[in-house]
Design a protein around this motif. Sequence first.
Motif, short mmCIF file in Angstrom:
data_model
loop_
_atom_site.label_atom_id
_atom_site.label_comp_id
_atom_site.label_asym_id
_atom_site.label_seq_id
_atom_site.Cartn_x
_atom_site.Cartn_y
_atom_site.Cartn_z
N GLU A 53 0.84 -1.21 0.00
CA GLU A 53 0.00 0.00 0.00
C GLU A 53 0.87 1.26 0.00
OE1 GLU A 53 -2.60 -0.20 3.30
OE2 GLU A 53 -3.83 -1.84 2.48
N ASP A 54 1.95 1.24 0.79
CA ASP A 54 2.85 2.39 0.81
C ASP A 54 3.48 2.61 -0.55
OD1 ASP A 54 2.22 2.68 3.44
OD2 ASP A 54 4.04 1.68 4.20
N SER A 55 3.82 1.52 -1.24
CA SER A 55 4.42 1.64 -2.56
C SER A 55 3.44 2.26 -3.54
CB SER A 55 4.87 0.26 -3.06
OG SER A 55 5.82 -0.27 -2.18
N LEU A 56 2.17 1.87 -3.44
CA LEU A 56 1.16 2.48 -4.32
C LEU A 56 1.02 3.97 -4.07
CD1 LEU A 56 -1.66 -0.24 -4.29
CD2 LEU A 56 -0.27 0.45 -6.25
N SER A 57 1.06 4.38 -2.81
CA SER A 57 0.94 5.80 -2.48
C SER A 57 2.13 6.59 -3.03
CB SER A 57 0.86 5.98 -0.96
OG SER A 57 -0.29 5.32 -0.44
N LEU A 58 3.33 6.02 -2.91
CA LEU A 58 4.51 6.70 -3.45
C LEU A 58 4.41 6.86 -4.96
CD1 LEU A 58 7.33 4.98 -1.34
CD2 LEU A 58 6.49 7.34 -1.13
N LEU A 59 3.96 5.81 -5.65
CA LEU A 59 3.83 5.88 -7.10
C LEU A 59 2.81 6.94 -7.49
CD1 LEU A 59 4.38 4.83 -9.97
CD2 LEU A 59 2.63 3.06 -9.56
N SER A 81 7.26 -1.43 -5.95
CA SER A 81 6.78 -2.17 -4.79
C SER A 81 7.92 -2.99 -4.19
CB SER A 81 5.65 -3.11 -5.21
OG SER A 81 6.11 -4.07 -6.14
N PRO A 82 7.75 -3.51 -2.97
CA PRO A 82 8.81 -4.37 -2.39
C PRO A 82 9.19 -5.50 -3.36
CG PRO A 82 7.14 -3.85 -0.75
CD PRO A 82 6.62 -3.32 -2.05
N LEU A 83 10.50 -5.74 -3.46
CA LEU A 83 11.01 -6.67 -4.47
C LEU A 83 10.45 -8.07 -4.24
CD1 LEU A 83 12.85 -6.83 -6.90
CD2 LEU A 83 14.74 -7.42 -5.37
N THR A 84 9.79 -8.59 -5.27
CA THR A 84 9.08 -9.87 -5.19
C THR A 84 9.49 -10.74 -6.36
OG1 THR A 84 7.21 -8.73 -4.16
CG2 THR A 84 6.79 -10.94 -5.02
N PHE A 85 9.58 -12.03 -6.13
CA PHE A 85 9.92 -12.97 -7.20
C PHE A 85 8.64 -13.41 -7.89
CE2 PHE A 85 10.50 -17.28 -8.84
CZ PHE A 85 11.56 -17.07 -9.69
N TYR A 86 8.51 -13.00 -9.19
CA TYR A 86 7.36 -13.36 -10.02
C TYR A 86 7.78 -14.49 -10.95
CZ TYR A 86 5.48 -8.93 -8.34
OH TYR A 86 5.05 -7.91 -7.55
N VAL A 95 15.57 -10.00 -2.73
CA VAL A 95 14.18 -10.44 -2.93
C VAL A 95 13.55 -10.72 -1.57
CG1 VAL A 95 12.69 -12.15 -4.01
CG2 VAL A 95 14.79 -11.39 -5.18
N LEU A 96 12.43 -10.04 -1.29
CA LEU A 96 11.78 -10.13 0.03
C LEU A 96 10.63 -11.13 0.05
CD1 LEU A 96 11.65 -6.32 0.90
CD2 LEU A 96 13.38 -8.01 1.58
N ASN A 97 9.89 -11.25 -1.05
CA ASN A 97 8.67 -12.07 -1.05
C ASN A 97 8.62 -12.90 -2.32
OD1 ASN A 97 7.53 -10.89 1.40
ND2 ASN A 97 7.25 -9.06 0.13
N ARG A 98 7.74 -13.86 -2.31
CA ARG A 98 7.45 -14.67 -3.49
C ARG A 98 6.01 -14.46 -3.92
NH1 ARG A 98 9.16 -20.57 -1.69
NH2 ARG A 98 8.11 -19.81 0.18
#
Length: 445
Positions: free
Chosen positions: A43-49, A80-85, A132-135
């Motif tokens: 959510e914080d990343s969306l607000s910054l964008l 957004s927080p770095l995520t493995f897609y 990478v923080l999340n998957r």
Amino acid sequence: MRHVLTILVLSTLGVVTLHAQQAHNAARNEKASNSYAVLRNYEDSLSLLYNKVYQQNDVSALSTDFVETVLPYQSFRLFSPLTFYGGIAKGIFDLPSNAPDNQLQTQGTNYLGPKFTDTALLGVYLKRPELVLNRETELQTIAPEAKTTPVVIKSNAGLAEKATQVPVDPESGPIKVVITKPNFWTFKGDYYLQFLQNYVSGNWYKGGESNYSMVGAVTIQLNYNNKQKVKFDNKLELKLGFITTPSDSLHSLKSSEDLIRYTSKLGLQASKRWYYTLQLVAYTQFLRGYKNNSSMVSSDFMSPFNSNLSLGMDYNVDWFKGKLKGSIHLAPIAYNFRYVNRLALSPRYGLDANKHTLHDLGSEFTVDLMWKIAEPISWQTRLYGYTTYRRAEVEWENTFTFQFNKFISSKLFIYPRFDDGSARDSKHGYLQLREFISVGFSYTM
């Protein structure tokens, strides 16, 4: 000994179970807390964008094409927080026919489309995997992806000119206007049928005697008033009564009350209460009248007939907060016409012998009032006077009404009369009197 061992075993199992449950609840709370923290980061990343793109100082630098093509929704993954897609490698190495969106040509533009985003993320995965923080599978567990079409943000803030507001007239249709002609006419009626005790003086000009009898009366009023200048009042009075006469050997039934009277006034307003008025009063009777034990006719229809036409002024009475109402008519000029159909009665009514008519000029006044003394008691009076300055005729009718209810009433009627134009009586002179008391049915509308 066996029972003691059983109790120890059950106690041990209960403690173990309680600790396990507490551990499970703690793990579940920790997982929920972690999930909330992950969502909060996104959510914080969306607000910054949003702030970076839509709250720049130079809003006019952004265009609709930039928002729709240069900054598509996939660019969110960079902020957004770095995520493995898992689908990034597949999107890069697939054939172009399977990924038409990746074949967009930018022609030198700093294009931030899906291919650029996926290449940048793949480089981070290979060179700096510790960042990478999340998957993606964890994100799907916390917040499953909605199966909807992504919404592309469009904004023309500050670019669109304010459109001129054109007022829109409401649909108008024909309006039906109904004009009602005012009704200036009023109608009033008063009716009664009563039994009475009757007294008549011996020289009453129409004859009769004291006795018990009954009488019926109808009074109809039809008045016009346009609330401006003109008034036109009309009143018709009809009275007829009969008595039994035991002392009369010639007539077992005679008339005791007999009147047909019409009063009409045409008024032109002079002030608030005064009117210039032309008044007509005409009266006669229905039946023949006789004296006791005499076959001589004392009065008859059109014997006499009197009419009085006068010109003067009317004063409208409205006193005691509306309890006393009526009119006072004063006429310095009045024409009186008297007609007697039976020649034998001409001298009795002031005419020369063998003459049917009498014409004279004089002055006239009429006082016609109604006083509501109390709720069930009223007094109606009519004082009429006419003089030629050689003879005078005065009538004073008084009716006291005691209203018991809407249909039952009692009346006291007193009627003195003076007429020095008629034959003089040796006992009463020119003074005449009629009186009766009655109880019966009445109705007013």
